[in-house]
Design a protein around this motif. Sequence first.
Motif, PDB file in Angstrom:
ATOM      1  N   TRP A  97      -4.671   5.127 -10.736  1.00  0.00           N
ATOM      2  CA  TRP A  97      -4.233   4.013  -9.880  1.00  0.00           C
ATOM      3  C   TRP A  97      -3.218   3.144 -10.594  1.00  0.00           C
ATOM      4  O   TRP A  97      -3.284   2.967 -11.802  1.00  0.00           O
ATOM      5  N   CYS A  98      -2.313   2.565  -9.786  1.00  0.00           N
ATOM      6  CA  CYS A  98      -1.342   1.637 -10.363  1.00  0.00           C
ATOM      7  C   CYS A  98      -2.091   0.505 -11.042  1.00  0.00           C
ATOM      8  O   CYS A  98      -1.767   0.093 -12.128  1.00  0.00           O
ATOM      9  N   SER A  99      -3.127   0.008 -10.365  1.00  0.00           N
ATOM     10  CA  SER A  99      -3.976  -1.000 -10.985  1.00  0.00           C
ATOM     11  C   SER A  99      -5.394  -0.838 -10.456  1.00  0.00           C
ATOM     12  O   SER A  99      -5.609  -0.542  -9.282  1.00  0.00           O
ATOM     13  N   VAL A 154       2.345   8.867  -9.867  1.00  0.00           N
ATOM     14  CA  VAL A 154       2.456   7.949  -8.738  1.00  0.00           C
ATOM     15  C   VAL A 154       1.023   7.592  -8.367  1.00  0.00           C
ATOM     16  O   VAL A 154       0.104   8.412  -8.507  1.00  0.00           O
ATOM     17  N   CYS A 155       0.821   6.347  -7.929  1.00  0.00           N
ATOM     18  CA  CYS A 155      -0.525   5.851  -7.619  1.00  0.00           C
ATOM     19  C   CYS A 155      -1.271   6.797  -6.671  1.00  0.00           C
ATOM     20  O   CYS A 155      -0.681   7.381  -5.761  1.00  0.00           O
ATOM     21  N   GLY A 156      -2.580   6.908  -6.875  1.00  0.00           N
ATOM     22  CA  GLY A 156      -3.420   7.766  -6.032  1.00  0.00           C
ATOM     23  C   GLY A 156      -3.369   7.374  -4.565  1.00  0.00           C
ATOM     24  O   GLY A 156      -3.666   8.197  -3.690  1.00  0.00           O
ATOM     25  N   MET A 157      -2.991   6.131  -4.281  1.00  0.00           N
ATOM     26  CA  MET A 157      -2.908   5.678  -2.890  1.00  0.00           C
ATOM     27  C   MET A 157      -1.634   6.184  -2.198  1.00  0.00           C
ATOM     28  O   MET A 157      -1.421   5.921  -1.019  1.00  0.00           O
ATOM     29  N   PHE A 158      -0.798   6.925  -2.954  1.00  0.00           N
ATOM     30  CA  PHE A 158       0.390   7.541  -2.348  1.00  0.00           C
ATOM     31  C   PHE A 158      -0.033   8.514  -1.252  1.00  0.00           C
ATOM     32  O   PHE A 158       0.561   8.560  -0.176  1.00  0.00           O
ATOM     33  N   ASP A 174      -6.393  -3.500  -7.812  1.00  0.00           N
ATOM     34  CA  ASP A 174      -5.880  -3.401  -6.451  1.00  0.00           C
ATOM     35  C   ASP A 174      -6.245  -2.037  -5.842  1.00  0.00           C
ATOM     36  O   ASP A 174      -7.288  -1.870  -5.225  1.00  0.00           O
ATOM     37  N   CYS A 175      -5.408  -1.036  -6.048  1.00  0.00           N
ATOM     38  CA  CYS A 175      -5.626   0.271  -5.417  1.00  0.00           C
ATOM     39  C   CYS A 175      -6.924   0.930  -5.882  1.00  0.00           C
ATOM     40  O   CYS A 175      -7.627   1.551  -5.093  1.00  0.00           O
ATOM     41  N   GLY A 176      -7.259   0.793  -7.159  1.00  0.00           N
ATOM     42  CA  GLY A 176      -8.472   1.410  -7.689  1.00  0.00           C
ATOM     43  C   GLY A 176      -9.705   0.888  -6.973  1.00  0.00           C
ATOM     44  O   GLY A 176     -10.572   1.656  -6.543  1.00  0.00           O
ATOM     45  N   GLU A 233      -0.179   4.421   1.157  1.00  0.00           N
ATOM     46  CA  GLU A 233      -0.386   2.981   1.015  1.00  0.00           C
ATOM     47  C   GLU A 233       0.294   2.380  -0.208  1.00  0.00           C
ATOM     48  O   GLU A 233       0.470   1.165  -0.288  1.00  0.00           O
ATOM     49  N   CYS A 234       0.644   3.213  -1.173  1.00  0.00           N
ATOM     50  CA  CYS A 234       1.223   2.677  -2.414  1.00  0.00           C
ATOM     51  C   CYS A 234       2.138   3.712  -3.023  1.00  0.00           C
ATOM     52  O   CYS A 234       1.796   4.884  -3.093  1.00  0.00           O
ATOM     53  N   SER A 235       3.326   3.264  -3.455  1.00  0.00           N
ATOM     54  CA  SER A 235       4.245   4.215  -4.081  1.00  0.00           C
ATOM     55  C   SER A 235       4.638   3.742  -5.481  1.00  0.00           C
ATOM     56  O   SER A 235       5.733   3.980  -5.945  1.00  0.00           O
TER      57      SER A 235
HETATM   58 ZN   LIG Z   1      -1.301   1.599  -6.103  1.00  0.00          ZN
END
Ligand SMILES: [Zn+2]
Length: 216
Positions: free
Chosen positions: A191-193, A167-171, A196-198, A175-177
Motif C-alpha cells: 500500500w502507498c500508506s 503501484v498501490c494495491g488499491m490500483f 490510508d489505503c492499507g 481507487e489509488c494510483s
Molecule cells: Zn494507495
Amino acid sequence: MTTRTTGEPQRVFDLSGGRLCLDFANTVAGMRGTSPREHLGSYADLVEFALEAGAAGEAQARRLRAEARRRPREAEATFAEAIALREALYRTFVARARGEEPGRADLDHLSGATSRALAHRRLVRDGDGYALGWDDSPAALDAPLWPIAESAAALLTSRDELERVRVCGMFDEAECSWLFVDQTRARTRRWCSMKDCGNRAKARRHHARAREAGPG
Ligand SMILES: [Zn+2]
C-alpha cells in the motif's frame, strides 16, 4: 492554497514514494482517469512541492516565485511542461510496476527531460571541496524540474530499485494510483500508506469475512 506559519511547517504534499520522481507522480491523489484529485494547480504549487520535497531551498523558491510573477506566461508554460513530465514518468513507472513495457513516446519524453536537466549540472564549491550542484540562474523557471528528471533517470537505470517500484494495491480497485519504492527486505509492501489505503483494504476484508460468517 498553502498556508505557511512560523514554527511547525505545514506540509501539503505526501512524500511516501521514497524517490523524488515518484513523490512528484503522486501529486495526483485518488485514481487517474476515474477519480483524480489534483494537488498541482499552478506554477506556485510546483515551487511548493520542490520546497517540501527538498528539491529547492527557501531562497531559490523565493527567487522562482518572484521570477514567475514577472513572467507569468513563461511560468504557465513551465507548469504545463511539469505536468507533461509528471504524466510521462507516471505512465512509465506504472507500466514497469505492472510488468508492462513503457511507451516509446514516454521514454523519449523522459530522455529529453534528462538531457535538459543534466545540461544544468555544475561543479560547485562545497566546504573545502567540490560537489555537483545546479546552475543557479534565477531566470530558469524550469529549475524545479531538473532534479525530478534526474531522479527519474536514476531510478530507471537502477536495476535493483526499478524492480522495487510498485503501484498501490488499491490500483486494482481503481481507487489509488500512487507509486512507491518497496524498501522492505521481503518486498511485501502493498500500500502507498498503511494509514490510508492499507486500512481501507483491511476494513474491507474484515467486512467481507463478517458477511460470509453471518446468517445468510
Ligand atoms: Zn494507495
